[in-house]
Motif scaffolding. Sequence first.
Motif, PDB file in Angstrom:
ATOM      1  N   THR A 131       0.649  -1.316  -0.101  1.00 14.68           N
ATOM      2  CA  THR A 131      -0.115  -0.024  -0.037  1.00 14.68           C
ATOM      3  C   THR A 131       0.768   1.288  -0.003  1.00 14.68           C
ATOM      4  OG1 THR A 131      -1.718  -1.024   1.206  1.00 14.68           O
ATOM      5  CG2 THR A 131      -1.715   1.289   1.228  1.00 14.68           C
ATOM      6  N   LEU A 132       2.051   1.363   0.917  1.00 17.88           N
ATOM      7  CA  LEU A 132       2.755   2.473   1.023  1.00 17.88           C
ATOM      8  C   LEU A 132       3.353   2.675  -0.248  1.00 17.88           C
ATOM      9  CD1 LEU A 132       4.295   1.887   4.471  1.00 17.88           C
ATOM     10  CD2 LEU A 132       2.830   3.582   3.885  1.00 17.88           C
ATOM     11  N   ARG A 133       3.830   1.686  -1.149  1.00 24.26           N
ATOM     12  CA  ARG A 133       4.710   1.829  -2.386  1.00 24.26           C
ATOM     13  C   ARG A 133       3.995   1.916  -3.413  1.00 24.26           C
ATOM     14  NH1 ARG A 133       6.755  -2.941  -1.798  1.00 24.26           N
ATOM     15  NH2 ARG A 133       8.822  -2.153  -0.697  1.00 24.26           N
ATOM     16  N   THR A 134       2.472   1.325  -3.673  1.00 22.33           N
ATOM     17  CA  THR A 134       1.884   1.867  -4.966  1.00 22.33           C
ATOM     18  C   THR A 134       0.881   2.951  -4.607  1.00 22.33           C
ATOM     19  OG1 THR A 134       0.261   0.098  -3.884  1.00 22.33           O
ATOM     20  CG2 THR A 134       1.969  -0.739  -5.489  1.00 22.33           C
ATOM     21  N   ASP A 135       0.147   2.973  -3.603  1.00 21.19           N
ATOM     22  CA  ASP A 135      -0.854   3.937  -3.203  1.00 21.19           C
ATOM     23  C   ASP A 135      -0.304   5.349  -3.021  1.00 21.19           C
ATOM     24  OD1 ASP A 135      -2.419   1.835  -4.275  1.00 21.19           O
ATOM     25  OD2 ASP A 135      -3.410   1.582  -2.095  1.00 21.19           O
ATOM     26  N   CYS A 136       0.630   5.393  -1.704  1.00 12.97           N
ATOM     27  CA  CYS A 136       0.979   6.662  -1.184  1.00 12.97           C
ATOM     28  C   CYS A 136       2.169   7.283  -1.655  1.00 12.97           C
ATOM     29  CB  CYS A 136       1.503   6.195   0.177  1.00 12.97           C
ATOM     30  SG  CYS A 136      -0.072   5.506   1.132  1.00 12.97           S
ATOM     31  N   LEU A 137       3.366   6.458  -1.967  1.00 11.23           N
ATOM     32  CA  LEU A 137       4.752   6.894  -2.292  1.00 11.23           C
ATOM     33  C   LEU A 137       4.515   7.806  -3.823  1.00 11.23           C
ATOM     34  CD1 LEU A 137       7.577   7.174  -1.654  1.00 11.23           C
ATOM     35  CD2 LEU A 137       7.862   4.925  -2.874  1.00 11.23           C
ATOM     36  N   PRO A 138       3.928   7.225  -4.775  1.00 11.77           N
ATOM     37  CA  PRO A 138       3.604   8.161  -6.129  1.00 11.77           C
ATOM     38  C   PRO A 138       3.047   9.356  -5.791  1.00 11.77           C
ATOM     39  CG  PRO A 138       2.922   5.821  -6.420  1.00 11.77           C
ATOM     40  CD  PRO A 138       3.120   6.023  -4.958  1.00 11.77           C
ATOM     41  N   ARG A 139       1.985   9.615  -4.625  1.00 11.59           N
ATOM     42  CA  ARG A 139       1.490  10.876  -4.444  1.00 11.59           C
ATOM     43  C   ARG A 139       2.397  11.831  -3.810  1.00 11.59           C
ATOM     44  NH1 ARG A 139      -4.019  10.583  -1.877  1.00 11.59           N
ATOM     45  NH2 ARG A 139      -3.983  12.814  -2.025  1.00 11.59           N
ATOM     46  N   ILE A 140       3.303  11.209  -2.890  1.00 10.38           N
ATOM     47  CA  ILE A 140       4.301  12.011  -2.072  1.00 10.38           C
ATOM     48  C   ILE A 140       5.192  12.324  -3.222  1.00 10.38           C
ATOM     49  CG2 ILE A 140       5.803  11.669  -0.264  1.00 10.38           C
ATOM     50  CD1 ILE A 140       4.144   9.815   1.180  1.00 10.38           C
ATOM     51  N   ILE A 141       6.004  11.576  -3.982  1.00  7.53           N
ATOM     52  CA  ILE A 141       6.827  12.037  -5.037  1.00  7.53           C
ATOM     53  C   ILE A 141       6.329  12.897  -5.847  1.00  7.53           C
ATOM     54  CG2 ILE A 141       8.542  11.202  -6.927  1.00  7.53           C
ATOM     55  CD1 ILE A 141       8.550   8.477  -5.334  1.00  7.53           C
ATOM     56  N   GLU A 142       5.037  13.033  -6.303  1.00  7.65           N
ATOM     57  CA  GLU A 142       4.644  14.210  -6.984  1.00  7.65           C
ATOM     58  C   GLU A 142       4.707  15.649  -6.310  1.00  7.65           C
ATOM     59  OE1 GLU A 142       0.612  15.203  -9.669  1.00  7.65           O
ATOM     60  OE2 GLU A 142       0.951  13.290  -8.381  1.00  7.65           O
ATOM     61  N   ALA A 143       4.482  15.487  -4.957  1.00 14.86           N
ATOM     62  CA  ALA A 143       4.216  16.679  -4.218  1.00 14.86           C
ATOM     63  C   ALA A 143       5.687  17.067  -3.820  1.00 14.86           C
ATOM     64  CB  ALA A 143       3.530  16.601  -3.090  1.00 14.86           C
ATOM     65  N   LEU A 144       6.721  16.053  -3.670  1.00 11.73           N
ATOM     66  CA  LEU A 144       7.975  16.432  -3.016  1.00 11.73           C
ATOM     67  C   LEU A 144       9.105  15.703  -3.791  1.00 11.73           C
ATOM     68  CD1 LEU A 144       6.901  15.589   0.880  1.00 11.73           C
ATOM     69  CD2 LEU A 144       7.295  17.931  -0.303  1.00 11.73           C
ATOM     70  N   PRO A 145       9.130  15.899  -5.126  1.00 14.48           N
ATOM     71  CA  PRO A 145       9.985  15.348  -5.896  1.00 14.48           C
ATOM     72  C   PRO A 145      11.659  15.263  -5.452  1.00 14.48           C
ATOM     73  CG  PRO A 145       9.391  17.201  -7.128  1.00 14.48           C
ATOM     74  CD  PRO A 145       8.496  17.204  -5.704  1.00 14.48           C
ATOM     75  N   ALA A 146      12.061  16.567  -4.530  1.00 12.03           N
ATOM     76  CA  ALA A 146      13.270  16.539  -4.331  1.00 12.03           C
ATOM     77  C   ALA A 146      13.776  15.562  -3.125  1.00 12.03           C
ATOM     78  CB  ALA A 146      13.570  17.982  -3.747  1.00 12.03           C
ATOM     79  N   PHE A 147      12.792  14.960  -2.327  1.00 10.19           N
ATOM     80  CA  PHE A 147      12.932  13.966  -1.486  1.00 10.19           C
ATOM     81  C   PHE A 147      12.504  12.633  -1.669  1.00 10.19           C
ATOM     82  CE2 PHE A 147      11.871  17.975   0.232  1.00 10.19           C
ATOM     83  CZ  PHE A 147      12.870  18.238   1.144  1.00 10.19           C
ATOM     84  N   ALA A 148      12.316  12.436  -3.068  1.00 12.83           N
ATOM     85  CA  ALA A 148      11.981  11.087  -3.531  1.00 12.83           C
ATOM     86  C   ALA A 148      12.913   9.880  -3.123  1.00 12.83           C
ATOM     87  CB  ALA A 148      11.612  11.114  -5.031  1.00 12.83           C
ATOM     88  N   ASP A 149      14.302  10.212  -3.348  1.00 12.76           N
ATOM     89  CA  ASP A 149      15.255   9.070  -3.158  1.00 12.76           C
ATOM     90  C   ASP A 149      15.719   8.948  -1.631  1.00 12.76           C
ATOM     91  OD1 ASP A 149      16.539  11.692  -2.777  1.00 12.76           O
ATOM     92  OD2 ASP A 149      18.453  11.139  -3.848  1.00 12.76           O
ATOM     93  N   GLN A 150      14.941   9.623  -0.634  1.00  7.94           N
ATOM     94  CA  GLN A 150      15.287   9.629   0.486  1.00  7.94           C
ATOM     95  C   GLN A 150      14.220   8.900   1.393  1.00  7.94           C
ATOM     96  OE1 GLN A 150      16.437  13.369   2.493  1.00  7.94           O
ATOM     97  NE2 GLN A 150      16.689  14.266   0.559  1.00  7.94           N
TER      98      GLN A 150
END
Length: 329
Positions: free
Chosen positions: A305-324
Amino acid sequence: MNPNSAPIPTPYGLPFDLHALEVFLAVCESGNMASAARQLGVTQPAVSQMIADIEARTGTVLFDRRIRPLGVTAAGSVLRQCASALLADARQITPLLREVIAGRLPLVRVGTVESLSRALTQAMAAFLADRTEQSVFLSGLTASHAAALLTRQLDLVLGVDDLEDVEGLERFPLLEEPYFLLCPDSENPPDSVPDLATMLKRLPMVRFSARSRTGADVERHLRRLRLDIPFRQEFDSPYGVINAARGKAIALMTPFCLYEAGLDLTGLRCHALPGPRFTRRLTLVARKRELGRLPAELAQSMHKTLRTDCLPRIIEALPAFADQIVIAP
């Protein structure tokens, strides 16, 4: 019968067994020994002897034998209430055991840190609906949930504290995420800790509650940076912190805290936090060997759930922190 006579010895010191309670309730319901005996398919002397044994072992008189039908004494009334509850619970044991064999548990109680409620509650509810008869979800501070887990008021805890110093627990890492600086969108990012100190002289800081593990970790990090920041406001929830900071204050935040508040950055900007790396880890904790494979399987479900549902939305909002942001495998 002499109520003061010595009790008859019983196995394990118990004054009666469940069959004796069934006999007692049958007499209560029928009002006489003979009818109870016919109902149970035994002899009247056997019923009379069993009632007499209970009375001797408990040192009480359960029935007023001077009236017909038999009257229940005050002591008998108390036993009647307790016996009904005990037998009702006993009758549930076999169905519950069959449910466990079939892969379902009767009740699971889960405590979830506030900042993962939006991300995981729906997925956890769906997962446990297929594996439990009843499930209870509580959100709030990790510290109170940890205490409830250790006192058996909760069965699973999803939080910031993995209780590493406590024996008899099993732990399933969920994710690791960075803290970042949340500040008004008119502010330039601080390039160093001195720049951050200068910013803090101009803008107030909004805090997570000192009662929370997140709040305590933030305070320790600020002391490590040698930043002495006056106390202004603190909140238990990410939503409160973000809305108090909007356009007029700064805060230390994480991606999933921002997700809990709806990823709304109106009037705000996110910057990397200067100084040493500062992260938080979230873990699912359960008591060992009490829920079988369920905690491990629940953790795997939450990873997805975290990987498929939540993470894409977070990366879209916070691209600078995606790799962290690291979701456990």
